[in-house]
Design an enzyme around this catalytic site. Structure first.
Site, PDB file in Angstrom:
ATOM      1  N   GLU A  10      32.730  -9.584 -51.405  1.00 53.99           N
ATOM      2  CA  GLU A  10      32.359 -10.983 -51.684  1.00 53.99           C
ATOM      3  C   GLU A  10      32.611 -11.305 -53.160  1.00 53.99           C
ATOM      4  O   GLU A  10      33.151 -12.362 -53.501  1.00 53.99           O
ATOM      5  CB  GLU A  10      30.880 -11.237 -51.347  1.00 53.99           C
ATOM      6  CG  GLU A  10      30.480 -12.683 -51.653  1.00 53.99           C
ATOM      7  CD  GLU A  10      28.981 -12.956 -51.571  1.00 53.99           C
ATOM      8  OE1 GLU A  10      28.255 -12.183 -50.930  1.00 53.99           O
ATOM      9  OE2 GLU A  10      28.558 -13.960 -52.160  1.00 53.99           O
ATOM     10  N   THR A  43      25.523 -13.588 -52.597  1.00 46.36           N
ATOM     11  CA  THR A  43      24.609 -14.233 -51.633  1.00 46.36           C
ATOM     12  C   THR A  43      23.498 -13.306 -51.153  1.00 46.36           C
ATOM     13  O   THR A  43      22.477 -13.774 -50.658  1.00 46.36           O
ATOM     14  CB  THR A  43      25.399 -14.712 -50.392  1.00 46.36           C
ATOM     15  OG1 THR A  43      26.196 -13.629 -49.930  1.00 46.36           O
ATOM     16  CG2 THR A  43      26.262 -15.905 -50.702  1.00 46.36           C
TER      17      THR A  43
HETATM   18  S1  SF4 Z   1      24.511 -16.202 -43.768  1.00 47.60           S
HETATM   19 FE1  SF4 Z   1      24.032 -15.274 -45.763  1.00 47.60          FE
HETATM   20  S2  SF4 Z   1      23.838 -13.079 -45.357  1.00 47.60           S
HETATM   21 FE2  SF4 Z   1      24.898 -13.996 -43.614  1.00 47.60          FE
HETATM   22  S3  SF4 Z   1      27.079 -13.733 -44.070  1.00 47.60           S
HETATM   23 FE3  SF4 Z   1      26.461 -15.754 -44.792  1.00 47.60          FE
HETATM   24  S4  SF4 Z   1      25.929 -15.457 -46.931  1.00 47.60           S
HETATM   25 FE4  SF4 Z   1      25.963 -13.437 -45.988  1.00 47.60          FE
END
Ligand code: SF4
Length: 280
Positions: free
Chosen positions: A125, A161
């Site tokens: 990411e 994230t």
């Molecule tokens: S919802 Fe949140 S944890 Fe799930 S893939 Fe997307 S950014 Fe990552």
């Protein structure tokens, strides 16, 4: 024996979406459906996908042209463009929240900020975000990176994230003391925040805490770290096979938490194993 299950549990929105996209692509029965790296960070799920015909590749060279599914973590836009030019049919399964993070980073660079990304330097990411932003940056994993931060006036901050709120707050607090102009986006996704809250809450109440998920999954590792920081009796497992009888000795309450890429069936198997051990 009481078993407390964290909420939310099972796949997060972004992982579920990426897997749905992948299974939809498999319906085409094409021989050459690829993902660049594992589509999500869960070895058991990735193995099932492989068994169903998905091929995991690390680069685009030396493979027959086919369909390329972009993983939930996102990708370098130049690679994506290259794949298209080479003739691959590209299906983008990047999580929309990761996409939003990439846009924030790009925006900060355009506005002239020195980009600080709080996260793991080698995580896909982060690599995707940096490639998208295409400007001066630094990735801060923890306090040991502080000294390496150049003397810049304007700092723009985003975070992986799946970072822990504690690390985010600690890095941001440090930056606030050092820099005059800071623009901060809290880009930890809501799902991550909820899982961390729930893990924290449960770890406080139980005698044993199990965190189920890929050992390569950043958000699962973070849940295990949070659990461990509160309850020494916390274990990160990938499958129920790893649950050891002695962990359950004298235990009255077990807490179970799972990463964003952990399927519900792995959680159910862990519950089954606990019940089996404690029923004897
Ligand atoms: S919802 Fe949140 S944890 Fe799930 S893939 Fe997307 S950014 Fe990552």
């Amino acid at each position: 024996m009481e078993i407390i299950i964290a909420e939310p549990i099972g796949y997060c929105y972004g992982v579920e979406r990426a897997l749905n996209i992948t299974y939809e692509a498999l319906k085409s029965k094409s021989d050459n459906i690829y993902t660049l790296g594992p589509i999500i960070h869960n070895p058991q799920v990735v193995k099932k996908l492989k068994d169903n015909g998905i091929k995991i590749i690390e680069n685009l060279e030396n493979v027959d042209i086919g369909t390329l599914i972009i993983r939930a973590h996102g990708i370098d836009p130049k690679k994506l463009e290259r794949a298209r030019k080479m003739g691959f049919k590209v299906i983008d399964a990047t999580c929309p929240f990761v996409k939003k993070n990439q846009k924030r980073a790009t925006q900060l660079v355009k506005e002239g900020y020195f980009l600080v990304v709080i996260g793991e330097k080698e995580h896909p990411e982060i690599l995707g975000i940096l490639a998208n932003a295409n400007g001066p940056f630094m990735v801060i994993e923890n306090k040991s990176d502080y000294k390496k931060l150049p003397d810049v006036k304007r700092v723009g901050v985003i975070t992986q994230t799946t970072q822990s709120m504690e690390n985010f707050i600690s890095v941001v607090s440090y930056l606030l003391e050092k820099h005059k102009e800071i623009k901060i986006f809290n880009t930890i996704c809501d799902e991550t925040i909820e899982r961390q809250k729930s893990a924290r809450n449960i770890a406080n109440k139980v005698d044993l805490m199990l965190v189920v998920g890929g050992k390569n999954s950043a958000n699962t590792k973070r849940l295990a770290e949070i659990g461990k920081s509160i309850n020494e009796n916390t274990y990160h497992i990938e499958t129920s096979e790893e649950i050891i009888k002695k962990w359950l000795k004298g235990v009255k309450k077990v807490g179970i938490s799972g990463g964003a890429s952990t399927p519900k069936w792995l959680i159910d198997e862990a519950i089954k194993k606990i019940k089996k051990i404690t029923s004897h």
